[in-house]
Write an enzyme that holds these catalytic residues in place. Structure first.
Site, short mmCIF file in Angstrom:
data_model
loop_
_atom_site.label_atom_id
_atom_site.label_comp_id
_atom_site.label_asym_id
_atom_site.label_seq_id
_atom_site.Cartn_x
_atom_site.Cartn_y
_atom_site.Cartn_z
N HIS A 73 -5.09 -3.65 4.60
CA HIS A 73 -5.05 -2.26 3.59
C HIS A 73 -3.87 -2.01 3.23
O HIS A 73 -3.04 -2.26 2.17
CB HIS A 73 -5.94 -1.12 4.04
N CYS A 74 -3.07 -2.46 4.88
CA CYS A 74 -1.74 -2.42 4.12
C CYS A 74 -0.48 -2.93 3.46
O CYS A 74 0.30 -2.58 2.62
CB CYS A 74 -0.70 -1.99 5.30
N LEU A 75 -1.90 -3.72 3.25
CA LEU A 75 -0.57 -5.24 2.29
C LEU A 75 -0.83 -5.61 0.88
O LEU A 75 -0.53 -5.67 0.39
CB LEU A 75 -0.70 -6.82 3.36
N ARG B 7 0.88 -0.86 -0.01
CA ARG B 7 -0.06 -0.03 0.05
C ARG B 7 0.78 1.32 -0.36
O ARG B 7 0.59 2.04 -0.36
CB ARG B 7 -1.00 -0.05 1.48
#
Length: 351
Positions: free
Chosen positions: A340-342, A99
């Site tokens: 979401h970060c990944l 992300r």
């Protein structure tokens, strides 16, 4: 397309909302065991669940270190995700947070514009906290693979620090974008202008600080997310003794006063936070806001908490055309991020 050409046609491009159709989802497979000290073992099975859920309705592109790493990941996914829906790219990374280190994509919205264009913002590992030279080289490689133009933007920006509604509004935080470890020579006005120019937005809405344990300096994707053009979900803390109570209350008050650029009030739906998730005495950034919207599913981090079911129901109402997939992230969040970060969506070109 060179940067000068792009800047002369900025108004022709915009960043779509995450719920708009995807060409694919891109991830960088976790490999840096220092990010999950003593707990890397559970991480890859969680990623297998995520890829399997996404691959049902869109291709998943996966950055791996080399041929051996590709073979390892392919074996993990065998029997879970169709090989025809997964494509590996031997683009080595420092860590898994696609992300933030991946390209941000905008789509053409005027005659003569490129259908899809990759933006290569600078990445400095959240203010130089970790090594980042491999991560910072990822966006041009993504663009080349897709065969789309790549434009370098002279600004540090992580994808997790912004959220857009696809209709002219962007949400972010003061703690992150105004932090001197990102763009010390840019004023708030400079930052707003750059976001408007490059992401095709008309309005920037500012929240304050992020949650406890977030080493990104307050990314908005752990706080508040658009679920439609005029509606956000936002995490709240109901326990007044919790360290997140005050900061989330202050952000909630800001949201209550916000309007969209056309004067409509911003609609706000609350997501109750899980109980504190800790590891060796350190508070981790466990947040239900860190979900990822796929073409047919929403990957929702769960934390073995009574509020898992509550938030799954809330998100199901917000996304009635998608299946909510809760996946236990109690171990994954030790890396200081979840779904979401990944992930990084590649929007489908218009038409």
């Amino acid at each position: 397309m060179n940067s000068a050409d792009y800047r002369s046609t900025l108004h022709d491009y915009a960043m779509p909302a995450e719920w708009q159709p995807h060409l694919a989802t891109w991830i960088s497979w976790p490999h840096n065991q220092d990010s999950w000290p003593g707990k890397f073992g559970p991480v890859e099975p969680v990623m297998v669940q995520a890829v399997a859920a996404l691959a049902a309705s869109e291709p998943v592109y996966i950055n791996v270190l080399d041929a051996a790493h590709e073979k390892h990941v392919a074996a993990l996914l065998e029997g879970h995700a169709s090989a025809g829906r997964v494509k590996f790219h031997r683009f080595p990374t420092n860590d898994a947070w696609c992300r933030d280190h991946g390209a941000l994509f905008v789509t053409g919205r005027a005659a003569g514009a490129e259908p899809l264009l990759a933006l290569n913002f600078g990445f400095n590992a959240w203010g130089g906290k970790y090594p980042f030279e491999l991560d910072n080289a990822i966006p041009p490689q993504m663009a080349a693979t897709l065969g789309v133009p790549c434009v370098t933007v002279d600004m540090v920006l992580e994808g997790g620090s912004i959220d857009v509604n696809g209709a002219g509004t962007l949400l972010t935080t003061e703690q992150c974008l105004l932090h001197p470890n990102r763009n010390p020579n840019m004023t708030q006005a400079d930052i707003e202008q750059a976001l408007q120019d490059h992401l095709g937005v008309q309005q920037i809405l500012w929240l304050g600080d992020g949650i406890v344990g977030d080493d990104t300096d307050g990314h908005v994707d752990d706080l508040t997310r658009f679920v439609s053009a005029d509606t956000v979900v936002t995490v709240i803390e109901q326990d007044p003794t919790d360290d997140n109570y005050t900061v989330l209350g202050e952000n909630r008050e800001r949201l209550a006063k916000m309007q969209l650029h056309d004067g409509r009030p911003l609609q706000v739906i609350e997501l109750p936070m899980p109980k504190a998730v800790e590891y060796k005495g350190d508070r981790l950034p466990a947040s239900y806001a860190n979900f990822y919207i796929g073409n047919s599913v929403v990957l929702m981090p769960s934390f073995n908490d009574p509020n898992d079911a509550v938030n799954a129901g809330i998100l199901s109402n917000a996304f009635p055309d998608r299946k909510i997939i809760p996946i236990d992230c109690t171990d994954l969040v030790l890396g200081l991020g979840t779904f979401h970060c990944l992930t990084q969506q590649v929007p489908a070109p218009p038409g």
